[in-house]
Design a protein around this motif. Structure first.
Motif, PDB file in Angstrom:
ATOM      1  N   MET A 128       6.633  -8.945  -6.159  1.00 58.34           N
ATOM      2  CA  MET A 128       5.504  -7.953  -6.393  1.00 58.34           C
ATOM      3  C   MET A 128       5.575  -6.892  -7.137  1.00 58.34           C
ATOM      4  SD  MET A 128       4.701  -8.170  -2.376  1.00 58.34           S
ATOM      5  CE  MET A 128       3.335  -6.918  -2.024  1.00 58.34           C
ATOM      6  N   PRO A 129       4.774  -6.217  -7.775  1.00 61.07           N
ATOM      7  CA  PRO A 129       4.947  -4.974  -8.663  1.00 61.07           C
ATOM      8  C   PRO A 129       5.582  -4.002  -7.910  1.00 61.07           C
ATOM      9  CG  PRO A 129       2.630  -5.661  -8.458  1.00 61.07           C
ATOM     10  CD  PRO A 129       3.368  -6.552  -7.315  1.00 61.07           C
ATOM     11  N   ALA A 136      12.977   4.408  -5.057  1.00 64.07           N
ATOM     12  CA  ALA A 136      12.500   3.443  -6.009  1.00 64.07           C
ATOM     13  C   ALA A 136      11.582   3.963  -6.931  1.00 64.07           C
ATOM     14  CB  ALA A 136      11.666   2.518  -5.103  1.00 64.07           C
ATOM     15  N   ALA A 137      11.442   3.531  -8.389  1.00 66.59           N
ATOM     16  CA  ALA A 137      10.476   4.027  -9.486  1.00 66.59           C
ATOM     17  C   ALA A 137       9.208   3.867  -8.936  1.00 66.59           C
ATOM     18  CB  ALA A 137      11.021   3.207 -10.614  1.00 66.59           C
ATOM     19  N   SER A 187       0.764  -1.352  -0.137  1.00 67.58           N
ATOM     20  CA  SER A 187      -0.043  -0.008  -0.040  1.00 67.58           C
ATOM     21  C   SER A 187       0.828   1.439   0.028  1.00 67.58           C
ATOM     22  CB  SER A 187      -0.828  -0.102   1.192  1.00 67.58           C
ATOM     23  OG  SER A 187       0.044   0.005   2.392  1.00 67.58           O
ATOM     24  N   TRP A 188       2.043   1.109   0.522  1.00 67.86           N
ATOM     25  CA  TRP A 188       2.841   2.470   0.762  1.00 67.86           C
ATOM     26  C   TRP A 188       3.950   2.649  -0.089  1.00 67.86           C
ATOM     27  CZ3 TRP A 188       7.394   3.617   4.190  1.00 67.86           C
ATOM     28  CH2 TRP A 188       7.246   5.094   4.619  1.00 67.86           C
ATOM     29  N   LYS A 189       4.704   1.526  -0.826  1.00 65.20           N
ATOM     30  CA  LYS A 189       5.472   1.729  -1.864  1.00 65.20           C
ATOM     31  C   LYS A 189       6.787   2.467  -1.342  1.00 65.20           C
ATOM     32  CE  LYS A 189       3.449  -0.547  -5.501  1.00 65.20           C
ATOM     33  NZ  LYS A 189       3.034  -1.786  -4.636  1.00 65.20           N
ATOM     34  N   ASP A 237      12.857  -2.614  -7.395  1.00 61.70           N
ATOM     35  CA  ASP A 237      13.525  -1.444  -7.311  1.00 61.70           C
ATOM     36  C   ASP A 237      13.893  -1.260  -5.938  1.00 61.70           C
ATOM     37  OD1 ASP A 237      13.322  -1.194 -10.178  1.00 61.70           O
ATOM     38  OD2 ASP A 237      11.278  -0.108  -9.960  1.00 61.70           O
ATOM     39  N   VAL A 238      13.032  -1.582  -4.830  1.00 64.01           N
ATOM     40  CA  VAL A 238      13.204  -1.188  -3.593  1.00 64.01           C
ATOM     41  C   VAL A 238      14.418  -1.624  -3.020  1.00 64.01           C
ATOM     42  CG1 VAL A 238      12.021  -3.120  -2.776  1.00 64.01           C
ATOM     43  CG2 VAL A 238      12.113  -1.146  -1.307  1.00 64.01           C
TER      44      VAL A 238
END
Ligand code: ADP
Length: 676
Positions: A623-624, A674-675, A596-598, A628-629
């Protein structure tokens, strides 16, 4: 068996005839009376009866001897080449009673080797006119075996032709078996690694095997006949009478650990097994003694005891070292919380807590390092290293301790640049440890020196002090783990006794050596490190980390840790740094928050309820946006394989608790957002 002829003579047929005549006639012609009248007839008859009686007596004696010796007779007739066997002889070969067999048939009862040997001996006896004397194994048709001893003597014609042979055969299995057993026993005793000694009940040595020679230094010929007490050192005099007392009662003594003295006067630890030797009637007539050298076992036991004691002392010291900082931390926390505390007092408390936590972390780092060195898993980060920079870094670390005790400190380094291929951080750690020890183990206002010099292909670093010194008996094991000199413990300011073991391990990983010298207690110490100077032919890699304004942007950071205090305090720190932070306390919450928070980065504890850190990392990567994280593992486990496991699960970085806030801030600054 020949009872009428000397050993070296053979019977001839004519002699046999003569013998028969003689046996029928009166013993001596001079004894023969005139054969006239009744008297003389009676006398003649009486004499003949005497002779007959004598002959029968001789025959009876011979038969008795044969029976007592369990012997059988045989006769070989050369012309027919047949052997006639008496019932006993036939029985030995498992042939029908009174058998007549060819030599070949009899030979078939022998093994091939024994058969060939017997044949040779027989031929030679006939050729040489000597006695035929052999012992061989008989393989009976029933499958049983026995040892037979055979003796025979040839019978020759006047022309010197052999006409036959007569002889005896005896079953000597029992003697052979006991000879064999005796041979085996002798071989066992001769080759035994234990000393095997026998003695009389007066303690006089009777036998002495080669191991006894090696163990006690006496040769058999110089000790046999001497009392066993020559091996007993002073202070153990009452042992032999006590042992003898028990032996006389027929008792056996086992695992009797004691000390004996060698010929050269040195002592040897032995374990004794002493058994009574009895005669055929069960009377104790002596004793056999087996002595095992247990010096090595004693040495290992002593070393184990020492290691165990050191480990106990280490655990006690560790508990003490870990508990020590807790009191100031707790007090500083109370001060910081107190409404009446001034800002200065609060700052002071925070600095104290910071300092204490850093010390604890260093202690734990040392522990991890020593465990890696022991398991051979510590890897150096080798690079071209300027030794001067290493020296500067070490001095900077040790300076506060040196200054706190007002020591005079001098450094002598060569003006030439010395470059090594080394792990600069690890080398500085070694040097800082030696300098800190020098400061710790020297009373205030002492003198500490550090010198660096080239010695051929090596560089030699010496750390000297005029402190409490090291007693000679402790020098040998100073670099062993948990080794602490007892007398110096009272004057030390803490420590686990692993610093020098670590220093040795690290120096050796660099291909160098470390040594210590001290003239004794209160006479100062000198630690000498020798390292090989290796020339680097490539271009030195310049590594600099620059934090640009762009990368230093605030980040969205997700923290997942079931230790709420750890999670919340870290969150607070990062928020103070300007980052946006969400803290959760179990694995599932972490996944929901990520979705939810990316966040740009996630700091994940590994051991958490629900899902552990590795499982979360793997799930996030699937996960989507999960690729990048920046994933950072934060664990209490800092072994190399923990790190490898974290990287495998998809983490970018691995931190060992407690996380150094500065290092984390630098890492977050370097990691790209992250993108979204
Ligand atoms: P620690 O200092 O934590 O006890 P170390 O492994 O660094 O552990 O040192 C082991 C022991 O060696 C110390 O406990 C001390 O007894 C002795 N030692 C080390 N350096 C010196 C020194 N410079 N002078 C005298 N004794 C020393």
């Amino acid at each position: 068996m020949d009872i009428t002829k000397p050993e070296d003579e053979c019977f001839r047929p004519s002699e046999l005839d003569e013998l028969t005549e003689t046996q029928r006639a009166p013993a001596r012609s001079t004894d023969r009376p005139n054969a006239t009248g009744l008297d003389s007839k009676l006398t003649l008859i009486k004499s003949a009866a005497d002779v007959m009686t004598g002959w029968r007596a001789a025959e009876t004696v011979a038969q008795l001897a044969m029976a007592a010796g369990d012997m059988g007779e045989w006769v070989w007739d050369a012309e027919s080449n047949l052997m006639s066997l008496s019932p006993r002889a036939a029985e030995i070969f498992e042939l029908p009673s009174n058998a007549r067999v060819s030599r070949e048939q009899l030979g078939a009862r022998l093994s091939a080797d024994d058969g060939a040997m017997t044949q040779r001996e027989f031929d030679s006896a006939v050729r040489e006119r000597g006695d035929f004397k052999v012992e061989f194994r008989v393989m009976r048709p029933s499958g049983t075996r026995c040892w037979a001893a055979v003796r025979g003597r040839g019978v020759y014609s006047d022309a010197g032709e052999v006409v036959g042979m007569i002889g005896i055969v005896q079953d000597v299995t029992e003697r052979q078996t006991s000879d064999e057993i005796r041979g085996h026993l002798t071989a066992v005793i001769e080759s035994s690694i234990d000393a095997v000694i026998s003695k009389t009940l007066d303690s006089i040595i009777q036998t002495w095997n080669p191991s006894a020679e090696r163990m006690f230094g006496y040769r058999a010929e110089e000790i046999i006949g001497k009392p066993v007490t020559v091996l007993i050192p002073p202070g153990h005099d009452d042992e032999e009478p006590a042992i003898l007392e028990r032996l006389k009662r027929g008792e056996r003594i086992d695992h009797y650990e004691t000390v004996r003295v060698r010929k050269d006067g040195t002592l040897i630890h032995v374990s004794l097994a002493v058994s009574p030797i009895k005669d055929a009637h069960g009377r104790v007539i002596g004793a056999s003694k087996i002595a095992r050298d247990i010096s090595e076992q004693k040495r290992v036991e002593e070393a184990l005891r020492l290691t165990d004691r050191r480990k106990d002392e280490f655990l006690a010291t560790l508990a003490h070292e870990l508990r020590n900082p807790l009191a100031p931390i707790r007090q500083a926390t109370l001060i910081a919380q107190s409404p009446s505390a001034t800002e200065d007092q609060k700052r002071w408390s925070h600095e104290l807590i910071n300092r204490q936590v850093r010390n604890m972390a260093l202690l734990l780092d040392d522990l991890l390092d020593i465990s890696r060195i022991t398991r051979g898993t510590l890897a150096l980060r080798l690079e071209p290293t300027d030794l001067a920079a290493v020296v500067d870094a070490a001095v900077e670390t040790a300076k506060p301790v040196i200054d706190a005790k007002r020591h005079q400190f001098s450094v002598q380094t060569p003006t030439d640049r010395i470059e090594l291929i080394a792990d600069p951080l690890r080398l500085a750690q070694v040097l800082a440890n030696l300098l800190t020890n020098a400061a710790k183990y020297t009373d205030p206002d002492g003198r500490i020196g550090l010198s660096v010099r080239r010695d051929g292909g090596h560089v030699v670093l010496c750390v000297t002090d005029n402190g409490i010194g090291i007693p000679p008996e402790s020098i040998g094991n100073l670099f062993e783990m948990f080794s602490q000199v007892k007398s110096s413990k009272d004057r030390s300011e803490g420590g686990l006794g692993i610093g020098l073991a670590l220093a040795k391990g690290l120096v050796e990983l660099h291909g160098g050596t470390i040594a210590v010298k001290s003239a004794g207690v209160e006479r100062g110490s000198e630690f000498i490190v020798r390292l090989p100077v290796r020339t680097y032919h490539g271009r030195p890699e310049v590594r600099a980390v620059q934090i640009s304004a762009e990368t230093a942007l605030p980040r969205r950071v997700l923290i997942a840790d079931d230790n709420r205090d750890a999670a919340e305090s870290l969150a607070l720190l990062l928020q103070i740094e300007g980052h946006e932070v969400t803290a959760v306390h179990d694995g599932r919450e972490a996944l929901t928050a990520f979705e939810s928070w990316k966040p740009d980065a996630a700091l994940l504890d590994i051991g958490m309820p629900g899902l552990n850190g590795y499982e979360i990392a793997r799930a996030i990567r699937r996960m989507p946006g999960g690729r990048d994280v920046t994933l950072i593992a934060v664990t209490g486990w800092g072994q190399d394989n923990d790190k490898a496991q974290a990287l495998q699960a998809g983490f970018n970085h691995h931190f060992t608790k407690p996380v150094e806030p500065d290092a984390l801030t630098a890492l977050l600054a370097k990691s790209a957002p992250a993108a979204k």
